[in-house]
Design an enzyme around this catalytic site. Structure first.
Site, mmCIF file in Angstrom:
data_model
loop_
_atom_site.group_PDB
_atom_site.id
_atom_site.type_symbol
_atom_site.label_atom_id
_atom_site.label_comp_id
_atom_site.label_asym_id
_atom_site.label_seq_id
_atom_site.Cartn_x
_atom_site.Cartn_y
_atom_site.Cartn_z
ATOM 1 N N ASN A 144 3.811 4.870 -14.478
ATOM 2 C CA ASN A 144 2.793 3.874 -14.131
ATOM 3 C C ASN A 144 1.462 4.402 -14.648
ATOM 4 O O ASN A 144 0.886 5.325 -14.081
ATOM 5 C CB ASN A 144 2.751 3.702 -12.600
ATOM 6 C CG ASN A 144 1.602 2.818 -12.156
ATOM 7 O OD1 ASN A 144 0.948 2.173 -12.979
ATOM 8 N ND2 ASN A 144 1.355 2.790 -10.858
ATOM 9 N N HIS B 161 2.534 -1.946 -5.075
ATOM 10 C CA HIS B 161 2.023 -0.574 -5.189
ATOM 11 C C HIS B 161 0.929 -0.365 -4.142
ATOM 12 O O HIS B 161 0.166 -1.288 -3.834
ATOM 13 C CB HIS B 161 1.466 -0.342 -6.597
ATOM 14 C CG HIS B 161 1.136 1.099 -6.850
ATOM 15 N ND1 HIS B 161 -0.038 1.664 -6.406
ATOM 16 C CD2 HIS B 161 1.830 2.085 -7.453
ATOM 17 C CE1 HIS B 161 -0.045 2.953 -6.746
ATOM 18 N NE2 HIS B 161 1.071 3.228 -7.378
ATOM 19 N N GLU C 209 -1.877 0.927 -4.233
ATOM 20 C CA GLU C 209 -3.245 0.573 -4.658
ATOM 21 C C GLU C 209 -3.454 -0.936 -4.600
ATOM 22 O O GLU C 209 -4.560 -1.399 -4.304
ATOM 23 C CB GLU C 209 -3.516 1.143 -6.064
ATOM 24 C CG GLU C 209 -3.699 2.645 -6.017
ATOM 25 C CD GLU C 209 -3.241 3.391 -7.259
ATOM 26 O OE1 GLU C 209 -3.114 2.781 -8.326
ATOM 27 O OE2 GLU C 209 -2.984 4.615 -7.129
ATOM 28 N N GLU D 154 6.554 5.838 -2.096
ATOM 29 C CA GLU D 154 5.359 6.551 -2.543
ATOM 30 C C GLU D 154 4.435 6.763 -1.352
ATOM 31 O O GLU D 154 3.655 5.860 -1.005
ATOM 32 C CB GLU D 154 4.612 5.735 -3.599
ATOM 33 C CG GLU D 154 5.372 5.544 -4.885
ATOM 34 C CD GLU D 154 4.437 5.288 -6.058
ATOM 35 O OE1 GLU D 154 4.534 6.023 -7.044
ATOM 36 O OE2 GLU D 154 3.589 4.381 -5.979
ATOM 37 N N GLY E 41 -1.811 10.874 -6.498
ATOM 38 C CA GLY E 41 -3.000 11.346 -7.199
ATOM 39 C C GLY E 41 -3.731 12.470 -6.489
ATOM 40 O O GLY E 41 -4.861 12.806 -6.849
HETATM 41 P P1 13P Z 1 0.580 10.234 -9.257
HETATM 42 O O1 13P Z 1 1.873 10.674 -9.924
HETATM 43 O O2 13P Z 1 -0.607 10.349 -10.152
HETATM 44 O O3 13P Z 1 0.400 10.850 -7.911
HETATM 45 O O4 13P Z 1 0.742 8.629 -9.007
HETATM 46 C C1 13P Z 1 1.863 8.160 -8.368
HETATM 47 C C2 13P Z 1 1.861 6.677 -8.453
HETATM 48 O O5 13P Z 1 1.090 6.002 -7.807
HETATM 49 C C3 13P Z 1 2.827 6.046 -9.357
HETATM 50 O O6 13P Z 1 2.922 4.675 -9.115
#
Ligand code: 13P
Length: 251
Positions: free
Chosen positions: A9, A93, A95, A165, A171
């Site tokens: 992603n 997701h 976010e 997740e 992140g």
């Molecule tokens: P990171 O691998 O940067 O932690 O992100 C995970 C993510 O949100 C993938 O959709």
């Protein structure tokens, strides 16, 4: 036997030239026995579909509209994504949920729209740090999952993927330990199994949240972790390919 999937992603990172190079480099060396999916920003899908012609690497989008057609300025329909060569689409997701206010109902509607357009939704589930600390992880995951199960029906999961997740691991560099991730994956599979043991046995559940080349193997070795949804490490071909490789050896 569940074929592992590793999806990248890219979020809103990179520009066209990086997208082309990254896609070509990944396509050249992606292992054959893992499904590899790249989810670039919308405008690059058409160009990257050409780069991926006759390659095994698939394209996915990061989002889609909950409606098929109409006066929804700025939205993109699942059918449009399919026309540009997408086979997968991320749905819900964290976010999208936290920054853009997507509710469980909207996520469920998007899940159904994706399937109606012939796309495989990758349904993202995850708890925040505060929810984990309050001991609410399972309740949150159950609520997010049930919203989709009650709208789409359990059989819909035969053509879908689930991604766990934890929001606190995205992140941040704070990965869930293999045991923490496995516990939630097993919970998700058991909850699906309450409605259909066959569907539960076949559905692939990916882990996402600070997966890197050096921690992928231990996460993927867990019995209910069937692949990864990779953010930051998917922006570097070598790191992403190392994670794909870890998924083949974990089988
Ligand atoms: P990171 O691998 O940067 O932690 O992100 C995970 C993510 O949100 C993938 O959709």
């Amino acid at each position: 036997m569940r074929t592992p999937i590793v999806a990248g992603n890219w979020k809103m990172h990179g520009r066209l030239e990086m997208a082309r190079t990254l896609t070509a480099d990944i396509a050249l060396s992606a292992p054959a026995d893992v499904e590899v999916v790249l989810c670039p920003p919308y405008p690059y899908l058409g160009v990257l579909a050409e780069v991926l012609e006759n390659r095994s690497v698939a394209l996915g989008a990061q989002n889609l509209a909950s409606e098929a057609e109409g006066a929804y300025t700025g939205e993109v329909a699942g059918e449009m994504l399919a026309e540009f060569g997408c086979r997968y689409v991320l749905v819900g997701h964290s976010e999208r949920r936290s920054l853009f206010g997507e509710t469980d109902d909207e996520v469920a509607a998007k899940f159904c729209r994706a399937q109606a357009a012939g796309l495989q939704p990758v349904l993202c589930l995850g708890e925040s740090q505060a929810e984990r600390e309050a001991g609410d992880t399972e309740a949150v995951i159950a609520r997010q999952l049930d919203a989709v199960l009650s709208r789409a029906g359990v059989a819909a999961l035969t053509t879908a993927v689930i991604a766990y997740e934890p929001v606190w691991a995205i992140g941040t560099g704070l990965t869930a330990s293999p045991a923490q991730a496995q516990a939630v994956h097993a919970f998700i599979r058991a909850r699906v199994a309450q409605q259909s043991p066959e569907v539960a046995a076949g559905v692939r559940i990916l882990y996402g949240g600070s997966v890197k080349a050096d921690n992928a193997a231990s996460l993927l070795a867990e019995p209910d972790i069937d692949g990864g949804l990779i953010g930051g490490a998917s922006l570097d071909a070598d790191s992403f390919l190392a994670i794909c490789q870890a998924a083949t050896t974990a089988q």
